[in-house]
Write an enzyme that holds these catalytic residues in place. Sequence first.
Site, PDB file in Angstrom:
ATOM      1  N   CYS A   1       0.124  -7.160   3.896  1.00 36.65           N
ATOM      2  CA  CYS A   1       1.227  -6.813   3.001  1.00 36.65           C
ATOM      3  C   CYS A   1       1.827  -5.487   3.450  1.00 36.65           C
ATOM      4  O   CYS A   1       1.083  -4.620   3.862  1.00 36.65           O
ATOM      5  CB  CYS A   1       0.719  -6.711   1.558  1.00 36.65           C
ATOM      6  SG  CYS A   1       1.169  -8.165   0.609  1.00 36.65           S
ATOM      7  N   PRO A   2       3.137  -5.339   3.418  1.00 31.55           N
ATOM      8  CA  PRO A   2       4.132  -6.192   2.732  1.00 31.55           C
ATOM      9  C   PRO A   2       4.723  -7.317   3.591  1.00 31.55           C
ATOM     10  O   PRO A   2       5.709  -7.926   3.175  1.00 31.55           O
ATOM     11  CB  PRO A   2       5.216  -5.172   2.390  1.00 31.55           C
ATOM     12  CG  PRO A   2       5.178  -4.179   3.504  1.00 31.55           C
ATOM     13  CD  PRO A   2       3.749  -4.101   3.943  1.00 31.55           C
TER      14      PRO A   2
END
Lengths: 77, 430
Positions: A15-16
């Site tokens: 992530c992201p």
Amino acid sequence: MTFPDEVLDCRGQRCPLPVIAAARRLPELPVGSVVRVLADDPAAAVDIPAWCRMRGQEFLGTVTGADGPGYDVRRRH
Amino acid sequence: MTGLTVVGSLSAPIGGIMAIPARYVGFREREERAGVASPAVANRRGTVSASPVYLDAATAAPPHPVTRQALLAALDDGWADPARLYGQARRARQLLDAAREAAAATLGVRADELSFTPSGTAAAHSAVLGGLLGRRRVGRVLVHSAIEHSAVLHAAEKHVAEGGSVGPVPVDRLGRLDLPAWSAAVRAPGVALAALIAASHEVGTVQPVAEAAEACAEVGVPLFVDGAQVVGRVPVPAGWSVLTASAHKWGGPPGVGLLVVRKGTRWESPWPADERESGRTPGVVNLPAVVAAAASLRAAAADAAAEAARLAPLVDRIRARVAADVPDVEVVGDPDRRLPHLVTFSCLYVDGEALLHALDRRGFAVSSGSSCTSSTLRPSHVLEAMGVLSHGNVRVSLHRETTEADVERFLAELPGVVAELRAEAGVTAL
């Protein structure tokens, strides 16, 4: 059970990146389309639903399959 | 000397104050000659544009001036083992007793209810495991909020590994405890202990401790309150049976925790037998640090209301300006019922680790609940429980040395830092 129109394989991405992948692809598909984001980063379980809420898109739920968790998102607008 | 006299002296330097700055400066000079870079040295070497701004008080607040004075003075007077029977030991015992009296008086508890532990984590472990052990005949269920500190959750994991069970209670989007769910959970059969953090260390949301305590009292379940973020800053609500705190959160030294067990609470030490600290925590205490912890707690508590009144508007300003000046940001936590010194936000599409490094390069020290910044590579369980964005997360926490200018500089530089990272990642138009 929803059948996705498209599957984004974001396994191995942190992530992201899975959220960015969904954000890039979803607007390119017709309204009502469902994208399944495959992501094994545990943060995706939090961040994909949160992104849907922030962007007014629909989070349909998590599917667990042989490919690991998948997060289904429907384009609403 | 009576204990009371020593208590009085804790607010003032105990030893020769003139010697302290000189010794401290001498140490710093030796350190620099040996090539140990202090923040100021790193700054002069040109890696940072301006003086460092430390905004991570919720991890460790910079030491209160009283901490340094008391610590150095107590090193001279408090090195002996307080349990022995000679002059130096009696002096150490007096200091320990005075520190306990001072800390207990500040918290409004009895001195014999308070023990000093080697850390806030050790205190939390003792609180959970000892509270469960003391009521093992009643049952083996630990009820806790989903947003407890990892020290509490790790003690809970140990309890589960040993055959016990846990009942986590959810929070809402703002990080507020689900009170009806809590009340139902503590009413279930076999509950030995309930644990609730006084205010979230990650998002600052103040928990309904009084109401949660009432629900516990109705069914005779003892309540453990983790007060790490409130002790020395805001009043601790009543109704708890066990309370813990951590000295370096209020500007005391690292390596001192407080464990308070109210009279009448069924609590049993989970550790091998040891006569120290009323048998609640094993091993000799770090007495100079304990003296410094007690002295700084009193100093911090005396200024707490004024500090809260000064810092809360700065946090309000951060909440408002971050939301206004940084696109696609989620400011999290309760906007009203919150700690005066702590604010958390998440920036969409930004890598939390990259954001921390970028801010560090500009001299800002902050922390993050993003998974990429944790050793386990898992997102913060607090952000997860709230269902808020976990990447690009920043926690800013202020302290007594934080100035309005520090906050303004942070607010002036943050939008550019975030924009740069988004441009690098090619996510500006998403």
